[in-house]
Design a protein around this motif. Structure first.
Motif, short mmCIF file in Angstrom:
data_model
loop_
_atom_site.label_atom_id
_atom_site.label_comp_id
_atom_site.label_asym_id
_atom_site.label_seq_id
_atom_site.Cartn_x
_atom_site.Cartn_y
_atom_site.Cartn_z
N TYR A 545 137.74 -10.40 -3.20
CA TYR A 545 137.63 -10.34 -1.74
C TYR A 545 138.17 -9.01 -1.20
N HIS A 546 139.32 -8.60 -1.70
CA HIS A 546 139.95 -7.39 -1.15
C HIS A 546 139.30 -6.10 -1.65
N LYS A 547 138.80 -6.13 -2.87
CA LYS A 547 138.17 -4.91 -3.41
C LYS A 547 136.68 -4.84 -3.07
N GLN A 548 136.17 -5.97 -2.54
CA GLN A 548 134.75 -6.04 -2.14
C GLN A 548 133.83 -5.60 -3.29
N ILE A 549 134.09 -6.21 -4.44
CA ILE A 549 133.25 -5.94 -5.62
C ILE A 549 132.62 -7.26 -6.07
N ASN A 550 131.46 -7.16 -6.65
CA ASN A 550 130.76 -8.32 -7.22
C ASN A 550 130.70 -9.50 -6.24
N PRO A 551 130.00 -9.35 -5.08
CA PRO A 551 129.94 -10.42 -4.08
C PRO A 551 129.38 -11.73 -4.64
N ASP A 552 128.49 -11.65 -5.63
CA ASP A 552 127.94 -12.89 -6.21
C ASP A 552 129.03 -13.69 -6.92
N LEU A 553 129.88 -12.98 -7.68
CA LEU A 553 130.98 -13.66 -8.38
C LEU A 553 131.99 -14.20 -7.37
N GLU A 554 132.27 -13.41 -6.33
CA GLU A 554 133.20 -13.87 -5.30
C GLU A 554 132.72 -15.19 -4.68
N LYS A 555 131.41 -15.23 -4.37
CA LYS A 555 130.82 -16.44 -3.78
C LYS A 555 130.94 -17.62 -4.75
N GLU A 556 130.67 -17.35 -6.03
CA GLU A 556 130.73 -18.41 -7.04
C GLU A 556 132.16 -18.98 -7.16
N VAL A 557 133.15 -18.07 -7.16
CA VAL A 557 134.55 -18.52 -7.27
C VAL A 557 134.96 -19.31 -6.03
N ARG A 558 134.54 -18.82 -4.85
CA ARG A 558 134.90 -19.51 -3.61
C ARG A 558 134.32 -20.93 -3.58
N ILE A 559 133.05 -21.06 -3.95
CA ILE A 559 132.40 -22.38 -3.97
C ILE A 559 133.10 -23.30 -4.97
N TYR A 560 133.45 -22.75 -6.15
CA TYR A 560 134.17 -23.50 -7.18
C TYR A 560 135.48 -24.07 -6.61
#
Length: 595
Positions: A545-560
């Motif tokens: 979230y803070h580094k704004q990298i790999n938005p797809d992975l961020e979304k996957e982790v958040r949903i998890y």
């Protein structure tokens, strides 16, 4: 304990041997990567919320005490910082006896449990842990008015009389807290310990001085609020270190009452959120209330009331004669006249005599191994107390070496015998030793007879003070050192070490600002191998979230995490609070406060 480590801190160095015996090594290496993540999570939550409701700038207080949000504190760093404000810190193994805890406070030393709560007790643990002790108590120590209250409370508390039930209660609480924090304690053992604690709690009888002081300590040091009833701020360490109750306590359904001497009538339950809290307008008010309570205590009142408390205690206590002589032992009996004034006091088992806190030579517990008994009061027909008589007046009574004395007290007790020795101190006679001595009550009851040996008679018209424990603790108490080699060497199985490795790598990536490409594999490993874990996933989410990298992975982790929060109610608040802090970063708040 020849290798006692005082951390180059003057307060720690001053600790006497009977307090040093509780100290254990911190063994910093035993804290796992999960432990460090638990510390960081709780501290970030605390700061995110406490900036609104804590009485003092929380982060400044942490820094002054040598604490950081990122890492479990190291005791040397804490001592380096606390030393600048006249305090110190030591680590102990869980709960220690309340009187010892109070005495540490009097010496201006914070007692910190070396252990840290498990992740499944992250919101609250009934056992003392390093989060509660350091993050709760230490940050406010820098406030002079407050730390004066804390050390004064310690000096009063160390003298408070216990009841025998208090000792039972302490042992039951310690036993339960150890079981609850153990990873492999059987449920039936915990249930049995809870039943035992409930049974003792329900049958405590009249509360002792220590029980009443415990309430004042709870409603101030642990759960205190300061300010106004409408807008109070938190200063109590129990609230500051509980990420659950620090928020819920501010709700209107938790009553806010003014803190005064009446607060001593409110009991508390350490296992439940408190139904009411007490607000003090100033820290000086805490000292005023404590002073008013101290005036009711046996160490200031003495007399038959104090000796009755000592008898109920069934543990060593000290009675002080008006001459200054201190008698330590387990009190078992006393005599009263028709006005309820003391006529004699009696201990059983190992007893000792002291002056000004120093044991008298040849009057230790091995010499008085079977107890000690002596009259209290004035001599019949005498205008002056025996302790205040000069040499001429004493000689007239036969009280000189090799003189034969026959003394009759107002109570009717008679002491007859050959004077072997007398001890004077600061112009007062404090002790007379007789040979061939008989001591009788007015009804003929024999209290001492010649074939029992030498008779040491304490001198004093009154008992002016009675307090818990020995007059000379170093000489009287058995120092049974707790081993510094506690069971700190935990052997983890392969799978747990694998989880520790994930936490270590996530921390390294966050702190070094590189290796972000490994996060996807680490998250995949978490999902596949460690479905129970939520905190490592939260830390991965924070970096993305803070580094704004790999938005797809961020979304996957958040949903998890969101699905986990929905499916497991006990994790719902923890995960949602963690997500909130990610979106409202603590570092930004710290910078605002420091500005």
């Amino acid at each position: 304990m020849n290798d006692f480590n005082d951390f180059n801190n003057p307060q720690v160095a001053r600790l006497p041997k009977h307090l040093r015996q509780y100290i254990v090594d911190q063994h910093y290496e035993k804290y796992t990567p999960v432990d460090q993540a638990v510390w960081r999570y709780v501290m970030r939550q605390n700061y995110s919320y406490l900036k609104h409701v804590a009485y003092y700038p929380y982060i400044k207080g942490l820094q002054r005490a040598g604490l950081s949000i990122e890492y479990i504190p190291d005791l040397q760093t804490m001592n380096d910082n606390l030393g600048k404000i006249g305090w110190g810190a030591v680590t102990v193994d869980g709960f220690i006896p309340p009187a010892a805890f109070m005495e540490y406070q009097a010496y201006r030393v914070l007692v910190i449990a070396a252990d840290i709560r498990q992740i499944n007790h992250i919101e609250y643990t009934p056992a003392p842990d390093i989060i509660h002790e350091s993050a709760g108590h230490a940050p406010i120590i820098a406030d002079t008015d407050y730390n004066n209250y804390l050390s004064y409370f310690g000096s009063i508390g160390a003298k408070a009389m216990f009841s025998a039930k208090d000792f039972e209660l302490y042992e039951a609480i310690r036993h339960l807290s150890i079981l609850k924090e153990a990873t492999d304690a059987p449920e039936h053992e915990i249930a049995k310990a809870e039943q035992q604690l409930a049974h003792i709690s329900e049958n405590m009888g009249e509360p002792s001085e220590m029980a009443l002081l415990g309430r004042l300590h709870w409603w101030t040091v642990e759960y205190g609020l300061i300010g106004t009833l409408e807008d109070p701020k938190i200063y109590g360490a129990g609230l500051l270190s509980s990420i659950g109750e620090s928020a819920s306590c501010m709700k209107p359904e938790v009553k806010k009452l003014w803190y005064n001497l009446d607060t001593v009538n409110y009991t508390y339950d350490i296992t439940k959120p408190q139904p009411q809290l007490f607000v003090t307008p100033t820290f000086q008010n805490l000292i005023d209330v404590l002073e008013a309570f101290a005036d009711t205590m046996a160490f200031r009142r003495g007399g038959s009331e104090g000796i009755m408390k000592a008898i109920a205690c069934k543990n060593p206590a000290t009675a002080v004669y008006s001459s200054g002589l201190q008698v330590t032992g387990v009190f078992s009996d006393m005599g009263l006249d028709t006005d309820d004034q003391l006529t004699f006091i009696k201990t059983h088992g190992p007893s000792a005599l002291a002056l000004r806190g120093k044991q008298l030579e040849s009057h230790g517990k091995h010499y008085h191994k079977d107890g000690f008994s002596s009259p209290v009061g004035r001599l019949k027909g005498s205008e002056k107390p025996l302790e205040d008589m000069d040499d001429t007046e004493l000689r007239a009574l036969g009280i000189e070496r090799n003189g034969v004395a026959s003394l009759e007290f107002e109570s009717g007790i008679r002491v007859q015998g050959l004077v072997l020795d007398l001890l004077r101190d600061a112009g007062k006679t404090v002790l007379i030793t007789f040979k061939d001595c008989t001591v009788k009550e007015s009804n003929g009851n024999i209290l001492f007879q010649p074939d029992w040996g030498l008779y040491d008679m304490a001198v004093g018209a009154r008992i002016v003070s009675v307090f818990n424990g020995a007059a000379d603790k170093e000489a009287y108490e058995e120092i049974t050192y707790v081993s510094g080699k506690q069971t700190h060497k935990v052997v983890y199985d392969e799978k747990t070490l694998q989880l520790h490795n994930i936490y270590t790598q996530v921390r390294r990536i966050r702190e070094q600002g590189e290796g972000y490409e490994a996060l996807a594999d680490l998250f995949a490993e978490l999902k596949a191998q460690f479905r129970d874990d939520w905190l490592a996933a939260l830390e991965i989410m924070e970096i993305l979230y803070h580094k704004q990298i790999n938005p797809d992975l961020e979304k996957e982790v958040r949903i998890y995490l969101e699905l986990k929060a929905a499916a497991e109610p006990e994790l719902s608040k923890l995960i949602n609070d963690g997500l909130h802090v990610i979106k409202n970063p603590v570092t930004q708040l710290i910078n605002e406060e420091e500005d």
